[in-house]
Design an enzyme around this catalytic site. Structure first.
Site, PDB file in Angstrom:
ATOM      1  CD  GLU A  26     -61.398  53.256  81.381  1.00  0.00           C
ATOM      2  OE1 GLU A  26     -61.418  52.140  81.920  1.00  0.00           O
ATOM      3  OE2 GLU A  26     -60.646  53.544  80.439  1.00  0.00           O
ATOM      4  CE  LYS A 160     -50.322  52.821  78.658  1.00  0.00           C
ATOM      5  NZ  LYS A 160     -51.693  52.772  79.190  1.00  0.00           N
TER       6      LYS A 160
HETATM    7  N1  PSU Z   1     -55.344  50.929  78.034  1.00  0.00           N
HETATM    8  C1  PSU Z   1     -54.737  51.849  78.799  1.00  0.00           C
HETATM    9  N2  PSU Z   1     -55.174  52.053  80.064  1.00  0.00           N
HETATM   10  C2  PSU Z   1     -56.220  51.354  80.590  1.00  0.00           C
HETATM   11  C3  PSU Z   1     -56.873  50.391  79.762  1.00  0.00           C
HETATM   12  C4  PSU Z   1     -56.405  50.224  78.491  1.00  0.00           C
HETATM   13  O1  PSU Z   1     -53.810  52.464  78.338  1.00  0.00           O
HETATM   14  O2  PSU Z   1     -56.586  51.565  81.764  1.00  0.00           O
HETATM   15  C5  PSU Z   1     -58.067  49.639  80.291  1.00  0.00           C
HETATM   16  C6  PSU Z   1     -59.378  50.200  79.751  1.00  0.00           C
HETATM   17  O3  PSU Z   1     -60.380  50.108  80.731  1.00  0.00           O
HETATM   18  C7  PSU Z   1     -59.706  49.266  78.601  1.00  0.00           C
HETATM   19  C8  PSU Z   1     -59.198  47.955  79.159  1.00  0.00           C
HETATM   20  O4  PSU Z   1     -61.066  49.195  78.286  1.00  0.00           O
HETATM   21  O5  PSU Z   1     -58.013  48.295  79.838  1.00  0.00           O
HETATM   22  C9  PSU Z   1     -58.951  46.955  78.061  1.00  0.00           C
HETATM   23  O6  PSU Z   1     -58.687  45.725  78.619  1.00  0.00           O
HETATM   24  P1  PSU Z   1     -58.570  44.415  77.674  1.00  0.00           P
HETATM   25  O7  PSU Z   1     -57.302  44.618  76.903  1.00  0.00           O
HETATM   26  O8  PSU Z   1     -58.501  43.295  78.685  1.00  0.00           O
HETATM   27  O9  PSU Z   1     -59.785  44.397  76.844  1.00  0.00           O
END
Ligand code: PSU
Ligand code: MN
Length: 308
Positions: A26, A160
């Site tokens: 990604e 996390k």
């Molecule tokens: N969690 C992490 N590092 C990240 C992300 C999540 O520890 O970089 C990123 C990933 O790309 C994940 C996105 O798909 O954040 C999720 O965002 P949201 O919570 O807005 O869906």
């Protein structure tokens, strides 16, 4: 028709033609998950790790409205430095493509784009999940729903604890997504090996994990699998330190949301905000761990991809 909208790099194209193993990666982690220049060096190292383990890396992003499967070095550099890169989850793809915008893809968008190219496995650091207090905010990452409908397996180090890990696992069960621990009984919490929650199944080899993935799809069960790969002991962060940092980050989020600046932070900014806060509070310690675990996940994904 779809070919007009997608651009596959030569390296990935020939891997597809030769049926060689490919690992999707990604780009939100590059543009919104890590600071420059560590984001750049890490993105390149992840690709090398995949190559060193016998697979072809396909980093995914949307550049000038084109869905790119496989990026060259200058595109990765652009995503790591440029400030105005959007964050695209599944819902954002249509408009970003039509308006020819630039966006990093989250786990959900990367899974979807990978599946367009027939790529079966994807490595990242952590996925999104159910946010704490989701009962009030409804903030549940689109990553979870994507795992229920798109046939791509995802290797991550769990989620996390900025999120509600228990609710995230409950929701994955509702969606029918298997959570498999690679040599671990406990679902990892990204920086730490422990979360207090168990995985559904422990599998001990890349081959066995690949067999489970292949079986799911042979049965016609739609969607992905979540492969949980715990950070190695030597790189894991002290639990008290990280819990403290996360609590502080959540408090400053609360403050921002209650202040006049609140209009600057909408739903999709919450995860990047929390990640940056934790990085700041731990003075780079968390970033160091983040880098190590992503590389470890890229290696495992490459090893699994050999059997898919
Ligand atoms: N969690 C992490 N590092 C990240 C992300 C999540 O520890 O970089 C990123 C990933 O790309 C994940 C996105 O798909 O954040 C999720 O965002 P949201 O919570 O807005 O869906
Ligand atoms: Mn969200």
């Amino acid at each position: 028709m779809i070919n007009k909208l997608i651009e596959i790099s030569d390296e990935v194209k020939s891997a597809i033609e030769n049926k060689s193993p490919i690992v999707a990666l990604e780009s939100t982690i590059i543009s919104h998950g890590m600071p420059y220049p560590q984001n750049l060096t890490t993105a390149l190292k992840i690709e090398d790790t995949v190559r060193n383990h016998g697979a072809v890396p396909a980093t995914i992003a949307i550049i000038n409205g084109k869905i790119k499967i496989g990026l060259n070095k200058s595109e990765i550099e652009y995503l790591s430095k440029e400030k105005n890169i959007l964050k695209a989850s599944r819902r954002d793809i249509p408009v970003i493509v039509t308006r020819r915008l630039n966006a990093a893809t989250t786990v959900s968008a990367t899974m979807f784009c990978a599946s367009l190219a027939g790529i079966k496995i994807f490595a990242t650091g952590g996925i999104g999940g159910v946010h704490r207090n989701a009962g009030n905010t409804f903030d549940i990452s689109a990553d979870l729903v994507e795992l229920s409908k798109t046939n791509v397996a995802v290797v991550s180090s769990g989620v996390k604890s900025i999120l509600d890990i228990g609710l995230t696992l409950e929701y994955l069960e509702t969606l029918g997504v298997p959570v498999i621990g690679y040599k671990t009984e406990e679902f990892p919490a990204f920086f730490t090996r422990e979360s207090g929650f168990k995985v559904n199944y422990i599998l001990d080899s890349p081959k066995e994990i690949a067999d489970a993935i292949n079986t799911k799809w042979e049965l016609g069960l739609k969607g992905g699998l979540l492969i949980a790969n715990a950070i190695s002991r030597e790189y894991s962060v002290n639990k008290e330190l990280i819990d403290d940092a996360i609590n502080k980050a959540l408090k400053s989020l609360d403050k921002v949301l209650k202040s006049a600046e609140q209009n600057n932070i909408t739903g999709k900014d919450i995860t990047p905000f929390l990640l940056a806060e934790v990085n700041k509070i731990t003075r780079g310690k968390s970033l160091e761990a983040n880098i190590k675990l992503v590389l470890n996940n890229a290696e495992l994904a490459a090893k699994i991809s050999l059997y898919l």
